[in-house]
Write a protein that holds these residues in place. Structure first.
Motif, short mmCIF file in Angstrom:
data_model
loop_
_atom_site.label_atom_id
_atom_site.label_comp_id
_atom_site.label_asym_id
_atom_site.label_seq_id
_atom_site.Cartn_x
_atom_site.Cartn_y
_atom_site.Cartn_z
N ASP A 1 -36.78 -7.23 8.77
CA ASP A 1 -35.63 -6.52 9.34
C ASP A 1 -34.38 -6.80 8.52
OD1 ASP A 1 -37.18 -5.50 11.42
OD2 ASP A 1 -36.85 -7.28 12.66
N ALA A 2 -34.39 -6.44 7.24
CA ALA A 2 -33.26 -6.71 6.36
C ALA A 2 -32.08 -5.80 6.72
CB ALA A 2 -33.66 -6.49 4.91
N SER A 3 -30.87 -6.38 6.73
CA SER A 3 -29.65 -5.64 7.01
C SER A 3 -28.69 -5.80 5.84
CB SER A 3 -29.00 -6.16 8.30
OG SER A 3 -27.64 -5.80 8.36
N ILE A 4 -28.08 -4.71 5.39
CA ILE A 4 -27.19 -4.82 4.24
C ILE A 4 -25.95 -5.63 4.57
CG2 ILE A 4 -25.91 -2.69 4.67
CD1 ILE A 4 -27.00 -4.20 1.28
N ASP A 5 -25.47 -5.60 5.80
CA ASP A 5 -24.28 -6.38 6.14
C ASP A 5 -24.58 -7.88 6.11
OD1 ASP A 5 -22.58 -4.18 6.49
OD2 ASP A 5 -23.33 -3.84 8.51
N GLU A 6 -25.81 -8.26 6.37
CA GLU A 6 -26.20 -9.67 6.24
C GLU A 6 -26.52 -10.01 4.78
OE1 GLU A 6 -29.46 -10.26 8.87
OE2 GLU A 6 -28.24 -10.02 10.70
N TRP A 7 -27.16 -9.08 4.09
CA TRP A 7 -27.50 -9.30 2.69
C TRP A 7 -26.26 -9.40 1.81
CZ3 TRP A 7 -31.85 -7.02 -0.67
CH2 TRP A 7 -33.11 -7.39 -0.16
N ASN A 8 -25.29 -8.51 2.06
CA ASN A 8 -24.23 -8.31 1.08
C ASN A 8 -22.88 -8.13 1.78
OD1 ASN A 8 -23.11 -7.97 -1.43
ND2 ASN A 8 -23.80 -5.85 -1.71
N PRO A 9 -22.30 -9.21 2.28
CA PRO A 9 -21.04 -9.10 3.03
C PRO A 9 -19.85 -8.73 2.15
CG PRO A 9 -21.63 -11.40 2.69
CD PRO A 9 -22.79 -10.59 2.21
N VAL A 10 -18.77 -8.27 2.78
CA VAL A 10 -17.56 -7.89 2.07
C VAL A 10 -16.92 -9.13 1.44
CG1 VAL A 10 -15.25 -6.91 2.30
CG2 VAL A 10 -17.16 -5.94 3.61
N ARG A 11 -16.54 -9.01 0.16
CA ARG A 11 -15.91 -10.10 -0.57
C ARG A 11 -14.41 -9.93 -0.72
NH1 ARG A 11 -14.89 -9.90 -6.03
NH2 ARG A 11 -16.45 -8.26 -6.32
N GLU A 12 -13.96 -8.68 -0.90
CA GLU A 12 -12.56 -8.45 -1.24
C GLU A 12 -12.19 -7.02 -0.87
OE1 GLU A 12 -9.81 -8.26 -5.35
OE2 GLU A 12 -11.95 -8.79 -5.43
N ILE A 13 -10.94 -6.82 -0.51
CA ILE A 13 -10.38 -5.47 -0.33
C ILE A 13 -9.30 -5.28 -1.39
CG2 ILE A 13 -9.21 -3.86 1.20
CD1 ILE A 13 -11.93 -4.55 2.24
N VAL A 14 -9.47 -4.30 -2.26
CA VAL A 14 -8.48 -3.96 -3.27
C VAL A 14 -7.50 -2.97 -2.65
CG1 VAL A 14 -8.08 -3.03 -5.57
CG2 VAL A 14 -10.17 -4.31 -5.09
N THR A 15 -6.23 -3.31 -2.61
CA THR A 15 -5.25 -2.45 -1.94
C THR A 15 -4.26 -1.86 -2.95
OG1 THR A 15 -3.84 -4.35 -1.47
CG2 THR A 15 -5.41 -3.70 0.24
N PRO A 16 -3.74 -0.65 -2.67
CA PRO A 16 -2.76 -0.05 -3.58
C PRO A 16 -1.47 -0.85 -3.62
CG PRO A 16 -3.63 1.56 -2.01
CD PRO A 16 -4.08 0.22 -1.54
N ARG A 17 -0.84 -0.86 -4.79
CA ARG A 17 0.45 -1.53 -4.95
C ARG A 17 1.54 -0.45 -4.93
NH1 ARG A 17 -1.24 -4.42 -10.44
NH2 ARG A 17 -2.13 -2.33 -10.64
N PRO A 18 2.44 -0.46 -3.95
CA PRO A 18 3.38 0.65 -3.75
C PRO A 18 4.19 1.01 -4.99
CG PRO A 18 3.44 -0.84 -1.88
CD PRO A 18 2.58 -1.50 -2.91
N GLY A 19 4.73 0.03 -5.70
CA GLY A 19 5.56 0.34 -6.86
C GLY A 19 4.77 1.04 -7.95
N THR A 20 3.57 0.54 -8.22
CA THR A 20 2.72 1.15 -9.25
C THR A 20 2.25 2.53 -8.81
OG1 THR A 20 2.00 -1.08 -9.82
CG2 THR A 20 0.72 0.75 -10.72
N ALA A 21 1.94 2.67 -7.54
CA ALA A 21 1.46 3.95 -7.02
C ALA A 21 2.49 5.05 -7.24
CB ALA A 21 1.11 3.82 -5.54
#
Length: 492
Positions: free
Chosen positions: A442-462
């Motif tokens: 019963d393999a689950s991807i959320d158990e296999w491969n959890p979230v490591r990082e959220i890349v967020t936009p930078r307002p000035g660069t955007a």
């Protein structure tokens, strides 16, 4: 006591990758075999299918030799949609014609659209005919190589060819079939006999299964070649981008997967059938799922080309130079259409453009411009997905291009979208391994491969990129006539 594991193998455009994964998702070993495609004529991109099998054998031997892990199932994926035609004895008749980077079937696309009706093709098959349509490439072989085509009896793609070699089964997954436009009915989820018989007469189209279903078990002969245990199950498999999406859990309605590879691919999971002439509507890899997808003809291929021109420095050095260049690449703007463009332009005669060059520009500026160009193209595709009715609520990034951080930051800045990065971003081989594991646990991807990082936009660069994106969108129509003329000279 031996550790149970699964083997995942993916056949890509520039390399084959293999992973040995424990049943808990732990990456035990990985290996790569680099290869190249053949370009025998302008717009033609091919590969010898023997490479696929030879590299699976080599990867399997390397990954399973000298380990206590016991392989209990095999997962497969590969680039696609491709067209490998064989005779009745499964002898390939010619090299495989590759996916949308191969643009040879222009005349067949036009003819079939006229004969079958563009609107009717879209209604039944989900997508318009384009360089991505495998059915049009079958028609090309029939038109241009009739004596060879008269001997064709079976149709394979990389994953289904490896399934055949490992198990003896002749099958294809529904998703791959949905990219053989116009042979497959995406509404009824079956081959559409009237058009299949017309375009592929004499070819026994493969029985259809879902990607994660077992296609068969490893034969004694395949076990001797690969070192895998005889009798273990092998999944039906699918096209690499869809396996990549599964590897990071991007398969729920509202999800968008961005695959950073030789080409950039986008897969948006939608709750029901959506069609648009600028995009591809497909059946998903899992039962009951549907996708609206897009893909660029190049992305990592351009950065690799630049690296070669620069004398093959390491990618970390090039990323450092691009970071130093800064947003806007010191006034350089690139169109990344070096092999034509797939969605949303659907223009095989598009070509790369680098605008604003001066004698002061550096390698870092050029490399930065290439990264930014792919980000602009991603935004263009996202806008097309939403215009078609898509509702993007989560973006998940995967693939080798996510390493180093700069490229993903640029894409988030340009698109204004956060991107989720999972712990393991090795891609399609890992997704195939997950499907293989689900045959036995019963393999689950959320158990296999959890979230490591959220890349967020930078307002000035955007804000800076907002202006540049407008210039990017203006550059293609301003240069299209000129580059089409140049493309015609290149085809002579």
């Amino acid at each position: 006591m031996a550790l149970n594991a699964v083997l995942g193998v993916d056949i890509g455009t520039s390399s084959s990758k293999g992973v040995l994964v424990g049943l808990d998702g732990t990456l035990l070993r990985s290996a790569v075999r680099e290869h190249s495609v053949d370009r025998p004529a302008p717009g033609h991109v091919e590969m010898d299918a023997d490479i696929w099998w030879d590299e699976l054998v080599s990867l399997s031997r390397e990954l399973t030799t000298g380990t206590d892990a016991e392989v209990v199932a095999v997962g497969l994926s590969g680039m696609g949609p491709c067209v490998l035609l064989t005779d009745a004895d499964d002898v390939p008749l010619r090299p495989a014609v590759l996916y949308g980077v191969d643009t040879r079937a222009v005349d067949q696309i036009a003819r079939l659209g006229e004969e079958l009706g563009v609107e009717e093709i879209r209604r039944r098959c989900g997508s318009d005919l384009s360089s991505q349509a495998a059915g049009a490439k079958i028609a090309w072989v029939a038109d241009e190589e009739p004596e060879l085509f008269a001997r064709a009896r079976r149709l394979y793609m990389p994953s289904s060819w490896l399934v055949r070699k490992l198990t003896g089964a002749y099958v294809l997954d529904h998703h791959s079939a949905s990219q053989t436009t116009p042979l497959y009915d995406t509404v009824a989820r079956r081959w559409y006999a009237p058009w299949a018989d017309r375009i592929a007469p004499g070819i026994e189209l493969p029985p259809l299964r879902w990607s994660g279903e077992a296609a068969g078990t490893v034969t004694a002969e395949a076990a001797r070649s690969t070192g895998l245990p005889q009798g273990i199950p092998v999944i039906t498999g699918t096209i690499d981008a869809w396996a990549e999406a599964l590897s990071v859990g991007a398969h729920r309605p509202g999800d968008l997967m961005l695959m950073y590879g030789t080409t950039m691919f986008l897969i948006h999971t939608v709750p029901g059938l959506l069609t648009d002439p600028a995009l591809w509507s497909t059946v998903g890899a899992l039962p009951g799922t549907r996708n609206l997808a897009g893909g660029m003809a190049t992305s990592g291929a351009v950065t690799g080309w630049l690296r070669e021109l620069f004398g093959n420095p390491g990618y970390p050095e090039l990323l450092r130079l691009a970071e130093d260049s800064g947003p806007g690449a010191n006034g350089l703007l690139m169109l990344p259409y070096f092999a034509g463009e797939r969605t949303p332009l659907l223009d095989p005669q598009a070509r790369g453009v680098i605008a604003g060059l001066t004698l002061s520009h550096t390698r870092g500026d050029l490399y930065r411009a290439a990264l930014e160009a792919t980000a602009y193209a991603v935004r263009h595709n996202i806008e097309a997905l939403e215009k078609a009715g898509g509702d993007i609520r989560r973006v998940v990034a995967v693939g080798g291009g996510t390493q180093g951080g700069l490229w993903t930051r640029i894409v988030s800045d340009v698109t204004g979208r956060p991107q989720e990065l999972r712990t393991t971003t090795i891609g399609a081989g890992y997704g195939g391994a997950l499907l293989a594991a689900q045959l036995v646990t019963d393999a689950s991807i959320d158990e296999w491969n959890p979230v490591r990082e959220i890349v967020t936009p930078r307002p000035g660069t955007a804000a800076r990129y907002e202006e540049l994106y407008g210039l990017y969108r203006a550059l293609y129509p301003a240069t299209a006539d000129l580059v089409h003329t140049l493309a015609a000279h290149q085809d002579r």
